[in-house]
Design a protein around this motif. Structure first.
Motif, PDB file in Angstrom:
ATOM      1  N   ALA A  36       0.831  -1.200   0.000  1.00 58.46           N
ATOM      2  CA  ALA A  36       0.000   0.000   0.000  1.00 58.46           C
ATOM      3  C   ALA A  36       0.870   1.256   0.000  1.00 58.46           C
ATOM      4  O   ALA A  36       0.553   2.255  -0.668  1.00 58.46           O
ATOM      5  CB  ALA A  36      -0.928  -0.002   1.210  1.00 58.46           C
ATOM      6  N   ALA A  37       1.989   1.218   0.732  1.00 57.53           N
ATOM      7  CA  ALA A  37       2.896   2.367   0.752  1.00 57.53           C
ATOM      8  C   ALA A  37       3.535   2.567  -0.623  1.00 57.53           C
ATOM      9  O   ALA A  37       3.667   3.711  -1.096  1.00 57.53           O
ATOM     10  CB  ALA A  37       3.971   2.153   1.815  1.00 57.53           C
ATOM     11  N   ARG A  38       3.935   1.480  -1.272  1.00 56.42           N
ATOM     12  CA  ARG A  38       4.466   1.594  -2.633  1.00 56.42           C
ATOM     13  C   ARG A  38       3.436   2.203  -3.567  1.00 56.42           C
ATOM     14  O   ARG A  38       3.732   3.087  -4.389  1.00 56.42           O
ATOM     15  CB  ARG A  38       4.853   0.203  -3.159  1.00 56.42           C
ATOM     16  N   PHE A  39       2.223   1.726  -3.458  1.00 58.31           N
ATOM     17  CA  PHE A  39       1.140   2.215  -4.313  1.00 58.31           C
ATOM     18  C   PHE A  39       0.932   3.714  -4.101  1.00 58.31           C
ATOM     19  O   PHE A  39       0.847   4.488  -5.053  1.00 58.31           O
ATOM     20  CB  PHE A  39      -0.130   1.435  -3.974  1.00 58.31           C
ATOM     21  N   ASP A  40       0.865   4.143  -2.858  1.00 54.47           N
ATOM     22  CA  ASP A  40       0.625   5.544  -2.550  1.00 54.47           C
ATOM     23  C   ASP A  40       1.815   6.437  -2.887  1.00 54.47           C
ATOM     24  O   ASP A  40       1.655   7.638  -3.092  1.00 54.47           O
ATOM     25  CB  ASP A  40       0.268   5.701  -1.068  1.00 54.47           C
ATOM     26  N   ALA A  41       3.014   5.821  -2.942  1.00 58.83           N
ATOM     27  CA  ALA A  41       4.211   6.593  -3.271  1.00 58.83           C
ATOM     28  C   ALA A  41       4.403   6.761  -4.771  1.00 58.83           C
ATOM     29  O   ALA A  41       5.362   7.406  -5.203  1.00 58.83           O
ATOM     30  CB  ALA A  41       5.442   5.926  -2.657  1.00 58.83           C
ATOM     31  N   GLY A  42       3.494   6.176  -5.563  1.00 59.14           N
ATOM     32  CA  GLY A  42       3.569   6.363  -7.008  1.00 59.14           C
ATOM     33  C   GLY A  42       3.823   5.114  -7.811  1.00 59.14           C
ATOM     34  O   GLY A  42       3.634   5.115  -9.036  1.00 59.14           O
ATOM     35  N   PHE A  63      -6.155  -6.907   3.726  1.00 52.76           N
ATOM     36  CA  PHE A  63      -6.402  -7.045   2.295  1.00 52.76           C
ATOM     37  C   PHE A  63      -7.769  -6.482   1.912  1.00 52.76           C
ATOM     38  O   PHE A  63      -7.945  -5.916   0.837  1.00 52.76           O
ATOM     39  CB  PHE A  63      -6.317  -8.522   1.887  1.00 52.76           C
ATOM     40  N   ALA A  64      -8.758  -6.616   2.795  1.00 52.98           N
ATOM     41  CA  ALA A  64     -10.090  -6.103   2.507  1.00 52.98           C
ATOM     42  C   ALA A  64     -10.097  -4.580   2.396  1.00 52.98           C
ATOM     43  O   ALA A  64     -10.977  -4.008   1.750  1.00 52.98           O
ATOM     44  CB  ALA A  64     -11.072  -6.552   3.591  1.00 52.98           C
ATOM     45  N   VAL A  65      -9.119  -3.917   3.008  1.00 49.34           N
ATOM     46  CA  VAL A  65      -9.043  -2.456   2.977  1.00 49.34           C
ATOM     47  C   VAL A  65      -8.214  -1.972   1.790  1.00 49.34           C
ATOM     48  O   VAL A  65      -8.659  -1.118   1.004  1.00 49.34           O
ATOM     49  CB  VAL A  65      -8.438  -1.921   4.289  1.00 49.34           C
ATOM     50  N   ASP A  66      -7.008  -2.517   1.657  1.00 55.91           N
ATOM     51  CA  ASP A  66      -6.082  -2.014   0.639  1.00 55.91           C
ATOM     52  C   ASP A  66      -6.139  -2.792  -0.673  1.00 55.91           C
ATOM     53  O   ASP A  66      -5.812  -2.242  -1.729  1.00 55.91           O
ATOM     54  CB  ASP A  66      -4.643  -2.069   1.181  1.00 55.91           C
ATOM     55  N   GLY A  67      -6.531  -4.059  -0.624  1.00 56.79           N
ATOM     56  CA  GLY A  67      -6.533  -4.881  -1.829  1.00 56.79           C
ATOM     57  C   GLY A  67      -7.370  -4.318  -2.959  1.00 56.79           C
ATOM     58  O   GLY A  67      -6.882  -4.183  -4.102  1.00 56.79           O
ATOM     59  N   PRO A  68      -8.626  -3.956  -2.721  1.00 56.06           N
ATOM     60  CA  PRO A  68      -9.466  -3.479  -3.826  1.00 56.06           C
ATOM     61  C   PRO A  68      -8.923  -2.241  -4.526  1.00 56.06           C
ATOM     62  O   PRO A  68      -8.918  -2.171  -5.763  1.00 56.06           O
ATOM     63  CB  PRO A  68     -10.807  -3.184  -3.133  1.00 56.06           C
TER      64      PRO A  68
END
Length: 562
Positions: A36-42, A63-68
């Motif tokens: 999730a941190a990688r995703f939010d960092a770009g 996973f139910a929070v960040d996966g989707p």
């Protein structure tokens, strides 16, 4: 002592001193935090591709929070293919005992592909299929919940997509017809499981539910009753609830009461009074009484709730004994201080002092109860609280720390303006019990103790971490003068206990994005387990702080997908 914020190079140098190979299997929450941190960092595509490869693992609840949101950047067909091949389609989040639809990973999967009808149907067909281990059982216990989770998610997405559209209510019946065909084509008779599609069935009414589903199982009943009521069909919702088993019937009525007011609330309460207990056991009887008391409070019927409370006996089902109901009543009165008359408050105190409240239940509520009671009491009751009642309640705690009662009184005094009221108690030895009371932790932080007594605050934080508790805001608010004491205090712990304390400190620092505190945790880590626990948290915070390249190197060095 001045601590520098942690850097990737510092973490890597520490990791390089370890002789052991990096762990590849550890808390799934850490892996999901990192992705999730990688995703939010770009690094959106990279994080999504890595998460897709993680679907073969047993996913953590995160996973139910960040996966989707992460997987949404990939083509639906690609995501669906991975899901259909994943054994986690048949898994649950909460271990081997959970059989509720909310526990099913399949529900999260369905929510991700719900915008594509063909993908949703394919996932439903896969959920209907029996896993290899299920074929050995004539009636696999978890299969119904898995199917319900998928249908509930698909129906909710359809209802949201068509809200306000001309074919309302809730998107029409075409999806229901389509899913009914899929259910009818399964190797078992699953047509009745369509009742899980509550968001689409509710607006159509109970007659349509009966025509399409024939029967409604207990775990599908409460959500469907809620949707019926939301569509203005409270009478039908109550009729459906009356068909369910006792536990599900009670649960449905409690959920209906959440949004009911006026005459509707009175109807729900009347229906609950007619609701049977699950069985003749004391625990089942007390759960029913606790729930009745909660419903009465929602209607501001305090004296009736107090009558229910007075008639309760001890209950061994956590959260449903007289202690929790007593605290609910006090919280209700705290929001309406004009209703907090001395007789009402004394009635609550009498129950807390009675054998009906077992020690473990009293320990869980007494700190907050004493805070509220002291705040609302008149002078005579306040004197009794700090005198006779403090003594009797403390004695009734038995093997739990008697300090809970005095701490509650002290916290009330802090709340009233005497910010130093807890200082003497917390400056003494043996303060690890503080971390088991979240209400008390919040009061300590608000009292300014970390700033006034930095060494005491640091010792308190380490004692709570050592006991496996959560010092929460106390640690997050530690000033530099207090943080300077942490390394020496952590170094005094035996090695096995130090791992737990350092890991807990790293978790708090990671949640607060506090690189300085993470640096203290890393310096205090004395074995590979603790070092890597800190490093995994550091990777997440470094990425969120803008150092994604450094964070990648740290993640790779401690076994996470970089």
């Amino acid at each position: 002592m001045i601590f520098e914020p942690l850097t990737a190079d510092t973490v890597l140098r520490t990791l390089a001193t370890l002789d052991e190979e990096p762990q590849r299997h550890f808390d799934g929450e850490d892996r999901l935090r990192w992705l999730a941190a990688r995703f939010d960092a770009g690094d959106r595509a990279g994080a999504a591709a890595a998460l897709l490869g993680e679907l073969a693992r047993n996913p953590a609840p995160r996973f139910a929070v960040d996966g989707p949101r992460i997987l949404a950047v990939l083509p639906t067909a690609t995501v669906l293919e991975a899901m259909l091949e994943s054994p986690q389609l048949y898994a649950r989040y909460r271990g081997q005992l959970g059989e509720h639809p909310d526990d099913a990973v399949a529900g999260t999967f369905a929510g991700i592909v719900a915008g594509d009808p063909d993908a949703g149907d394919a996932l439903l067909r896969a959920a209907l299929a029996l896993a290899e281990h299920e074929r050995q059982h004539p009636a696999p216990a978890y299969r119904p919940s898995r199917i319900s989770a998928v249908l509930a998610a698909l129906a909710a997405a359809e209802a949201t997509a068509h809200a306000g559209a001309p074919d309302a209510p809730a998107g029409g019946t075409e999806p229901l017809d389509r899913w009914a065909k899929v259910l009818a084509g399964s190797e078992r008779d699953d047509r009745h499981r369509l009742s899980a599609a509550a968001a689409l069935l509710g607006p159509l009414g109970l007659a349509e539910v009966d025509a399409r589903c024939a029967r409604v199982e207990d775990h599908d009943g409460p959500p469907l009753a809620v949707e019926l009521a939301a569509a203005g069909r409270l009478g039908e919702a109550l009729e459906l609830a009356a068909r369910l088993g006792p536990w599900a019937r009670q649960g449905a009525l409690l959920r209906l009461a959440e949004g009911a007011t006026g005459a509707d609330a009175a109807r729900v309460l009347a229906a609950f009074r007619k609701c049977p207990k699950a069985d003749r056991s004391r625990d089942a009887q007390m759960v029913w009484r606790h729930r009745l008391g909660s419903l009465l409070l929602r209607g501001d019927r305090v004296d009736e709730a107090l009558d229910v409370l007075a008639g309760m006996k001890d209950c061994r089902i956590v959260g449903h004994g007289p202690g929790p109901l007593a605290l609910e009543i006090l919280r209700h009165l705290a929001e309406r201080p004009q209703e907090a008359t001395p007789p009402r408050l004394r009635a609550v105190v009498a129950v807390l002092n009675s054998p009906a409240v077992i020690p473990q239940e009293l320990a869980a509520v007494v700190v907050e109860a004493m805070i509220i009671l002291h705040r609302l009491a008149d002078p005579p009751l306040r004197a009794d609280l700090t005198g006779v009642h403090a003594a009797t309640l403390g004695a009734r705690l038995r093997w739990y720390p008697a300090q809970y009662v005095a701490a509650g009184v002290g916290a009330a005094l802090v709340e009233a303006g005497d910010l130093c009221a807890l200082d003497g108690m917390l400056a003494g030895p043996g303060t690890e019990w503080v971390g088991r009371n979240r209400a008390l932790v919040g009061v300590i932080a608000a009292s300014g103790l970390p700033q006034r007594l930095p060494e005491v605050a640091a010792r308190l934080a380490v004692a709570v971490l050592d006991a496996g508790g959560d010092p929460g805001e106390v640690v997050r608010l530690l000033p530099a003068a207090a943080r300077a004491h942490l390394p020496g205090l952590l170094a005094q712990l035996p090695p096995d206990r130090a791992v737990r304390a350092v890991t807990g400190l790293a978790a708090i620092a990671g949640d607060a994005d506090d690189l300085e505190l993470l640096g203290i945790a890393l310096a205090a880590a004395r074995d590979a387990t603790a070092v890597r626990a800190v490093a995994r948290r550091a990777a997440v915070v470094l990425a969120r702080a803008g150092d994604l390249p450094g964070a990648r190197r740290v993640a790779a060095a401690c076994g996470m997908p970089a």
